[in-house]
Design a protein around this motif. Structure first.
Motif, PDB file in Angstrom:
ATOM      1  N   ALA A  91       0.804  -1.397   0.020  1.00 24.32           N
ATOM      2  CA  ALA A  91       0.103  -0.101  -0.051  1.00 24.32           C
ATOM      3  C   ALA A  91       0.926   1.033   0.129  1.00 24.32           C
ATOM      4  N   HIS A  92       2.186   1.145   0.173  1.00 24.69           N
ATOM      5  CA  HIS A  92       3.055   2.066   0.200  1.00 24.69           C
ATOM      6  C   HIS A  92       4.468   1.857  -0.644  1.00 24.69           C
ATOM      7  N   ARG A  93       3.962   1.396  -1.863  1.00 24.20           N
ATOM      8  CA  ARG A  93       4.818   0.588  -2.747  1.00 24.20           C
ATOM      9  C   ARG A  93       6.319   1.867  -2.940  1.00 24.20           C
ATOM     10  N   ASP A  94       5.685   2.944  -3.116  1.00 18.67           N
ATOM     11  CA  ASP A  94       6.632   4.189  -3.567  1.00 18.67           C
ATOM     12  C   ASP A  94       7.853   4.524  -2.564  1.00 18.67           C
ATOM     13  N   LEU A  95       7.718   3.827  -1.290  1.00 20.30           N
ATOM     14  CA  LEU A  95       8.683   4.221  -0.168  1.00 20.30           C
ATOM     15  C   LEU A  95       9.850   3.485  -0.037  1.00 20.30           C
ATOM     16  N   PHE A  96       9.755   2.289  -0.757  1.00 25.99           N
ATOM     17  CA  PHE A  96      10.799   1.398  -0.513  1.00 25.99           C
ATOM     18  C   PHE A  96      11.320   0.598  -2.049  1.00 25.99           C
TER      19      PHE A  96
ATOM     20  N   ALA B  28       4.159 -17.803  -2.559  1.00 19.75           N
ATOM     21  CA  ALA B  28       3.166 -16.953  -2.925  1.00 19.75           C
ATOM     22  C   ALA B  28       3.725 -15.391  -2.904  1.00 19.75           C
ATOM     23  N   MET B  29       4.273 -15.120  -1.774  1.00 18.84           N
ATOM     24  CA  MET B  29       4.667 -13.660  -1.614  1.00 18.84           C
ATOM     25  C   MET B  29       5.958 -13.418  -2.518  1.00 18.84           C
ATOM     26  N   GLY B  30       6.735 -14.247  -2.755  1.00 18.70           N
ATOM     27  CA  GLY B  30       7.807 -13.927  -3.957  1.00 18.70           C
ATOM     28  C   GLY B  30       7.397 -13.496  -5.328  1.00 18.70           C
ATOM     29  N   GLY B  31       6.350 -14.202  -5.835  1.00 15.33           N
ATOM     30  CA  GLY B  31       6.035 -13.651  -6.882  1.00 15.33           C
ATOM     31  C   GLY B  31       5.306 -12.444  -7.009  1.00 15.33           C
ATOM     32  N   ARG B  32       4.563 -12.013  -5.974  1.00 11.33           N
ATOM     33  CA  ARG B  32       4.147 -10.691  -5.819  1.00 11.33           C
ATOM     34  C   ARG B  32       5.089  -9.602  -5.649  1.00 11.33           C
ATOM     35  N   ILE B  33       5.929 -10.013  -4.873  1.00 11.11           N
ATOM     36  CA  ILE B  33       7.212  -8.881  -4.670  1.00 11.11           C
ATOM     37  C   ILE B  33       7.866  -8.817  -6.103  1.00 11.11           C
ATOM     38  N   LEU B  34       8.127  -9.872  -6.778  1.00 13.78           N
ATOM     39  CA  LEU B  34       8.919  -9.712  -8.253  1.00 13.78           C
ATOM     40  C   LEU B  34       8.043  -8.939  -9.323  1.00 13.78           C
ATOM     41  N   ALA B  35       6.590  -9.349  -9.432  1.00 18.10           N
ATOM     42  CA  ALA B  35       5.752  -8.326 -10.222  1.00 18.10           C
ATOM     43  C   ALA B  35       5.505  -6.862  -9.924  1.00 18.10           C
ATOM     44  N   GLU B  36       5.983  -6.458  -8.702  1.00 18.98           N
ATOM     45  CA  GLU B  36       6.179  -5.088  -8.339  1.00 18.98           C
ATOM     46  C   GLU B  36       7.400  -4.672  -8.796  1.00 18.98           C
TER      47      GLU B  36
END
Length: 316
Positions: free
Chosen positions: A102-107, A138-146
């Motif tokens: 929800a705060h993707r732009d901060l890190f 599941a989380m790994g894929g989401r992180i890489l997709a971002e």
């Protein structure tokens, strides 16, 4: 900074290491009182000015569990570090990842973690190791997709205060699972300072061999005074990435008796004296650690806070 030739190096060769500062997360979370947000921001900005390119800033854990880090978003919003500094956040599970994104732009970097010991994992995040690793996929894929850097951390890699010895093969097996899920960096944590230099050398030699193409990171605590010796052994075994905490802040909130990480300024001092390039300004790191000591109002255990930088160079 000295570039003296190392005993086992080719004439003129200088090794380079990368250091991630974890004090703002791993250090601050272990303090008995909450540090004011403005003080955290000031200290992190000072670390950025010292040349650190990677700083672990915050954790998206439940605020009732670790209230010291409940202002993580405000800290991320308030810091003013150079543009080339990668800001990392630690995430315990899918819910934490939801909150972080929800705060993707901060890190720029996200760290997922598990304990190699079932007992420590259960006490730390109330999950079995298998439950954690199922979520990791599941989380790994989401992180890489971002388009974020996906890092992994394995706690109790060198021993557990509840279970004792942790088999190397178990730890490296978990690391391989992280790599399969897309992690490009894997950190091995000596959560309560149970490692020794002999084992560190064997472990990191094996890790480098079994995890080709993955950045291998050493995270040592100085609980029993062997942190720097372990870092040296890891370096000699081929590790080129380290985590440390300014002022020797840190520990683990789960088992009693877990003291701080190796001090960033002590680690940098050792590397510089050996002719190993860190790209960091040791004097600025020491000043930041002294500022932290003043802010906390207690004596910290870093040696460089007292002694300052070495003024003699072995290359002279």
């Amino acid at each position: 900074m000295s570039t003296a030739t190392l005993p086992n190096s080719t004439e003129g060769e200088t090794r380079t290491v990368h250091i991630r500062e974890v004090g703002p997360r791993d250090g601050f979370q272990n303090e008995p009182e909450t540090i004011p947000t403005a003080d955290k921001i000031r200290l992190i900005d000072a670390l950025g000015r010292a040349g650190l390119k990677r700083i672990e800033v915050a954790s998206f854990v439940r605020p009732d569990v670790i209230p010291q880090l409940s202002d993580g978003v405000a800290v991320l919003q308030g810091i003013d570090v150079p543009d080339d500094v990668a800001r990392m956040v630690l995430v315990p599970n899918s819910k934490g990842l939801d909150n972080a994104l929800a705060h993707r732009d901060l890190f720029e970097e996200v760290a997922l973690f598990v304990s190699a010991s079932e007992t420590h994992n259960k006490r730390n995040i109330n999950r079995t190791v298998q439950e954690t690793m199922d979520d990791v996929r599941a989380m790994g894929g989401r992180i890489l997709a971002e388009d974020l850097t996906y890092c992994a951390v394995i706690a109790t890699s060198f021993g557990c205060p509840f279970e004792g010895a942790v088999p190397m093969d178990r730890v490296l097996g978990l690391a391989e699972q992280f790599a399969e899920s897309g992690a490009t960096e894997i950190g091995f944590g000596d959560t309560t300072g149970m490692c020794n230099p002999s084992y560190a050398g064997r472990f990191f030699a094996a890790a480098v061999e079994r995890l080709p193409g993955v950045e291998i990171t050493a995270h040592f605590h100085n609980t029993r005074g062997q942190g720097l010796a372990n870092a040296y052994a890891a370096l000699e075994a081929g590790c080129r990435s380290f985590e440390s905490s300014f002022g020797e802040l840190g520990g683990c909130p789960v088992p009693a008796g877990s003291t701080g990480n190796i001090a960033t300024e002590d680690l940098v001092s050792m590397f510089h004296e050996m002719g190993v390039d860190t790209g960091l300004d040791l004097g600025s790191l020491i000043e930041a650690a002294r500022d932290a000591q003043s802010t906390l109002g207690r004596k910290l255990t870093s040696h460089s806070i007292i002694a300052g930088p070495v003024i003699w160079s072995p290359s002279v």
